[in-house]
Scaffold this active site. Structure first.
Site, PDB file in Angstrom:
ATOM      1  N   LYS A   1       3.548   5.713   5.194  1.00  0.00           N
ATOM      2  CA  LYS A   1       3.134   4.365   5.279  1.00  0.00           C
ATOM      3  C   LYS A   1       2.843   3.953   6.511  1.00  0.00           C
ATOM      4  O   LYS A   1       2.380   2.673   6.606  1.00  0.00           O
ATOM      5  CB  LYS A   1       3.895   3.489   4.478  1.00  0.00           C
ATOM      6  CG  LYS A   1       4.196   3.732   2.980  1.00  0.00           C
ATOM      7  CD  LYS A   1       5.007   2.809   2.296  1.00  0.00           C
ATOM      8  CE  LYS A   1       5.229   3.172   0.830  1.00  0.00           C
ATOM      9  NZ  LYS A   1       6.329   2.485   0.355  1.00  0.00           N
TER      10      LYS A   1
ATOM     11  N   PRO B   1       0.870  -1.288  -0.153  1.00  0.00           N
ATOM     12  CA  PRO B   1       0.024  -0.158   0.017  1.00  0.00           C
ATOM     13  C   PRO B   1       0.764   1.255   0.148  1.00  0.00           C
ATOM     14  O   PRO B   1       1.956   1.234   0.380  1.00  0.00           O
ATOM     15  CB  PRO B   1      -0.878  -0.294   1.341  1.00  0.00           C
ATOM     16  CG  PRO B   1      -0.581  -1.293   1.890  1.00  0.00           C
ATOM     17  CD  PRO B   1       0.619  -1.936   1.245  1.00  0.00           C
ATOM     18  N   GLU B   2       0.620   2.346  -0.667  1.00  0.00           N
ATOM     19  CA  GLU B   2       1.368   3.361  -0.705  1.00  0.00           C
ATOM     20  C   GLU B   2       0.459   4.243   0.340  1.00  0.00           C
ATOM     21  O   GLU B   2      -0.655   4.257   0.811  1.00  0.00           O
ATOM     22  CB  GLU B   2       1.544   3.988  -2.231  1.00  0.00           C
ATOM     23  CG  GLU B   2       2.149   2.740  -3.154  1.00  0.00           C
ATOM     24  CD  GLU B   2       2.483   3.421  -4.423  1.00  0.00           C
ATOM     25  OE1 GLU B   2       3.051   4.509  -4.489  1.00  0.00           O
ATOM     26  OE2 GLU B   2       2.891   2.494  -5.274  1.00  0.00           O
TER      27      GLU B   2
ATOM     28  N   ARG C   1      12.892  -2.830  -6.262  1.00  0.00           N
ATOM     29  CA  ARG C   1      11.289  -2.993  -7.041  1.00  0.00           C
ATOM     30  C   ARG C   1      11.605  -2.661  -8.569  1.00  0.00           C
ATOM     31  O   ARG C   1      12.419  -1.971  -9.112  1.00  0.00           O
ATOM     32  CB  ARG C   1      10.622  -2.180  -6.069  1.00  0.00           C
ATOM     33  CG  ARG C   1      10.482  -1.900  -4.789  1.00  0.00           C
ATOM     34  CD  ARG C   1       9.565  -3.197  -4.301  1.00  0.00           C
ATOM     35  NE  ARG C   1       8.287  -3.309  -4.700  1.00  0.00           N
ATOM     36  CZ  ARG C   1       7.380  -2.640  -4.024  1.00  0.00           C
ATOM     37  NH1 ARG C   1       7.405  -1.756  -3.267  1.00  0.00           N
ATOM     38  NH2 ARG C   1       5.957  -2.509  -4.755  1.00  0.00           N
TER      39      ARG C   1
END
Ligand SMILES: [Zn+2]
Length: 312
Positions: free
Chosen positions: A52, A2-3, A302
């Protein structure tokens, strides 16, 4: 993962349906039994997110700090504010309002990287905890179950300050010129690729893989360019664009990164990821601007997506 916008929306959910109420706290799975006992039966006084990280404050200044990490999720049931994506015709730059996540109704809603509404069997409230529930927060009307977080702890005010001091600015929390200046200072001295800097939560809070790729495309910046080689005005524009996209995502519940969409395109972009982004997960497909194939590579652990022609 989740951002930032997801965590801000989760904080809104707690502000609407838990803050001001006495909360029964338990650890159905058992792994958080001691922490749960510390805050069980207290009143939740505030919920807020920075980047976050989620902080739920209870009386006597005890905070539950939660980081969902890659696999964590909150499951809400009972009185919940569920999103309404259809007909979200609010202007992009309007102030985010709580009504944007929908009127309260009795339902069940998973909030993680995506939000997913499921039906609620109203005959039994609260529903039995299913699977490995680390923490259950229960009021008379709402319940929230936390699964699979990377961080979940009860901490006092000094530790909260220490956590916050480690985080770069978050445009939903840190507003105005000072936050922008902090971002500029954090980026402009570094001999580190901007694609890495944006993922570093000490530089700026809340950006994850989708926003990184999209922000860099929108700015037409080569992800490999070191921070110190980027003109200050471009860094300032990057911050302002991040503030704009984050605010929009908190309101809509999706990472809408394309501007100027027709109502029909907007509807498609809200419902389908393939229609939502400039470069994210579009490797091998033609760039929407120049037709060059979008590239994929690994950066900061990523996948990074970018256009080698437009981003220089
Ligand atoms: Zn291109």
């Amino acid at each position: 993962m989740p951002e930032g916008h997801s965590i801000h929306r989760i904080a809104q959910q707690f502000n609407r349906h838990f803050v001001g109420d006495v909360v029964a706290v338990s650890s159905p799975q058992g792994r958080f039994a001691a922490g749960a006992r510390e805050i069980d039966g207290r009143t939740m006084t505030e919920a807020f997110a920075v980047g976050k990280q989620l902080f739920l404050r209870f009386d006597e200044h005890l905070h539950l700090r939660v980081h969902l990490g890659l696999y964590g999720a909150w499951d809400f049931a009972g009185e919940v504010s569920a999103p309404r994506f259809e007909g979200s015709t609010v202007a992009d730059d309007a102030e985010p309002s709580l009504s944007s996540i929908g009127a309260p109704r009795l339902t069940r809603l998973r909030m993680a990287e995506q939000e997913d509404e499921r039906g609620l069997d109203l005959s039994s409230f609260p529903p039995d905890p299913v699977g490995a529930v680390r923490v259950r927060l229960l009021t008379e009307t709402s319940v929230a179950d936390l699964r699979g977080p990377t961080a979940c702890e009860v901490i006092g005010p000094e530790q909260v300050e220490r956590q916050l001091a480690k985080l770069g600015p978050d445009p939903m929390v840190d507003r105005g010129r000072a936050a922008e200046d902090r971002f500029v200072a954090n980026v402009s001295r570094r001999n580190v690729a901007i694609g890495q800097l944006l993922m570093d939560q000490a530089i700026v809070s809340g950006i994850g893989n989708v926003f990184r790729a999209e922000l860099l495309f929108r700015a037409r910046l080569d992800p490999h360019r070191p921070g110190r080689d980027i003109p200050e005005e471009s860094i300032r524009e990057l911050w302002r664009d991040w503030a704009k996209l984050l605010k929009r995502a908190v309101k809509v519940g999706q990472m809408m990164t394309m501007d100027g969409l027709t109502p029909r395109q907007r509807e498609k972009a809200i419902s389908t990821q393939a229609d939502r982004h400039w470069v994210y997960k579009r490797q091998g497909l033609p760039c929407r601007v120049c037709g060059t194939h979008i590239l994929i590579e690994e950066m900061a652990g990523r996948n990074l997506y970018w256009c080698p022609k437009d981003q220089t």
